[in-house]
Scaffold this motif. Structure first.
Motif, mmCIF file in Angstrom:
data_model
loop_
_atom_site.group_PDB
_atom_site.id
_atom_site.type_symbol
_atom_site.label_atom_id
_atom_site.label_comp_id
_atom_site.label_asym_id
_atom_site.label_seq_id
_atom_site.Cartn_x
_atom_site.Cartn_y
_atom_site.Cartn_z
ATOM 1 N N ASP A 38 4.402 -2.397 -0.805
ATOM 2 C CA ASP A 38 3.687 -3.118 -1.254
ATOM 3 C C ASP A 38 4.002 -3.158 -2.896
ATOM 4 O O ASP A 38 3.275 -3.990 -3.603
ATOM 5 N N LYS A 40 4.045 -1.134 -5.088
ATOM 6 C CA LYS A 40 3.283 -0.340 -6.200
ATOM 7 C C LYS A 40 3.851 0.875 -6.411
ATOM 8 O O LYS A 40 4.797 1.270 -5.692
ATOM 9 N N TRP A 41 3.310 1.418 -7.643
ATOM 10 C CA TRP A 41 4.175 2.739 -8.045
ATOM 11 C C TRP A 41 3.431 3.960 -8.201
ATOM 12 O O TRP A 41 3.692 4.857 -8.885
ATOM 13 N N GLU A 42 2.266 4.234 -7.169
ATOM 14 C CA GLU A 42 1.402 5.269 -7.419
ATOM 15 C C GLU A 42 2.445 6.518 -6.972
ATOM 16 O O GLU A 42 2.362 7.534 -7.318
ATOM 17 N N TRP A 91 9.076 0.161 -13.637
ATOM 18 C CA TRP A 91 8.082 0.225 -12.844
ATOM 19 C C TRP A 91 6.808 0.446 -13.995
ATOM 20 O O TRP A 91 5.513 0.176 -13.711
ATOM 21 N N ALA A 94 4.251 -2.415 -14.153
ATOM 22 C CA ALA A 94 3.402 -2.871 -13.244
ATOM 23 C C ALA A 94 2.357 -1.769 -12.828
ATOM 24 O O ALA A 94 1.765 -2.036 -11.853
ATOM 25 N N ALA A 95 2.612 -0.784 -13.500
ATOM 26 C CA ALA A 95 1.649 0.684 -13.432
ATOM 27 C C ALA A 95 0.423 0.129 -13.745
ATOM 28 O O ALA A 95 -0.004 -0.394 -14.809
ATOM 29 N N THR A 96 -0.862 0.810 -13.173
ATOM 30 C CA THR A 96 -2.011 0.790 -13.385
ATOM 31 C C THR A 96 -2.523 1.431 -14.698
ATOM 32 O O THR A 96 -1.688 2.451 -15.107
ATOM 33 N N ASP A 99 -2.741 5.444 -13.728
ATOM 34 C CA ASP A 99 -1.215 6.004 -13.873
ATOM 35 C C ASP A 99 -0.449 6.111 -15.170
ATOM 36 O O ASP A 99 -0.253 7.029 -15.405
ATOM 37 N N ARG A 166 2.353 -9.985 -9.881
ATOM 38 C CA ARG A 166 3.672 -9.063 -9.604
ATOM 39 C C ARG A 166 4.983 -9.348 -10.172
ATOM 40 O O ARG A 166 5.809 -8.626 -10.691
#
Length: 223
Positions: A38, A40-42, A91, A94-96, A99, A166
């Protein structure tokens, strides 16, 4: 790994290689970074946070040995900052916020141990993104060079048109935005990059020398 953002996803057809089926995975590690299907970078940030916290232990041990503050900053830069900034240009944008907060807490812990202010992750991301953009724009063979197009005024770069968040948070649109926010004059892409004076090897050598002298002096006092 299959990356598919269509609304109506079709099940992927099986792939065989040398008469062996290829296993489909949700994520994999590439050059130290964890990429998920997806995008995402978690998982990647969790791995980075864990590594940085492990190295924070050694920073606390050096604090107990009364290591000079400047040398502790060099240790942080070579050993911890290099982990926090691993592929940060890919990343970080795009990190939340959650995070980013986890990473920033590790940085604040290092600041409390050392006793001085350290560059924030946002500043590190901006400096490394500008440096990477500078290298790409100076390399005619790089396929991304054509994305850094100056406007007729020469004061800004042409913004990259995006349709999804994205894409907006990916490297090239973020780098163009950083360059434009920096304002005129535009970076000189012909200037060679500056090599940092302190490497991890030199820093560890200096710390090893300091710790050895510390223990030798302790032994002399005991005798």
């Amino acid at each position: 790994m299959v990356v598919d953002f269509r609304r109506n996803r079709a099940p992927p057809s099986p792939i065989t290689l040398c008469d062996s089926p290829v296993t489909i995975v949700d994520s994999f590690r590439f050059r130290g970074s964890i990429i998920t299907q997806d995008l995402k970078w978690e998982l990647n940030i969790s791995s980075i946070t864990k590594k940085a916290q492990q190295r924070l232990f050694f920073l606390r041990q050096l604090k107990k040995l009364n290591l000079p503050k400047t040398m502790m900053v060099h240790f942080y830069t070579a050993i911890m900052e290099s982990i926090l900034c691993s592929s940060i240009t890919v990343w970080y944008a795009a990190a939340t916020a959650k995070d980013k907060g986890r990473l920033q807490r590790v940085l604040r812990s290092a600041e409390r141990v050392i006793g001085c202010n350290l560059p924030s992750l946002q500043d590190l991301f901006a400096s490394r993104s500008l440096k990477r953009a500078k290298k790409i724009a100076a390399d005619p063979s790089h396929p991304g060079q054509k994305l850094f197009v100056p406007l007729p005024s020469g004061r800004r770069l042409r913004s990259i048109r995006t349709t999804t968040s994205r894409h907006t948070n990916s490297f090239f649109p973020s780098a163009v935005g950083l360059i434009n926010r920096a304002g005129p004059p535009l970076p000189d892409y012909n200037t060679p990059p500056v090599t940092p004076p302190h490497t991890a090897h030199a820093t560890l050598t200096a710390i090893h020398h300091f710790v050895t002298c510390h223990f030798v002096s302790c032994l002399l006092l005991v005798r």
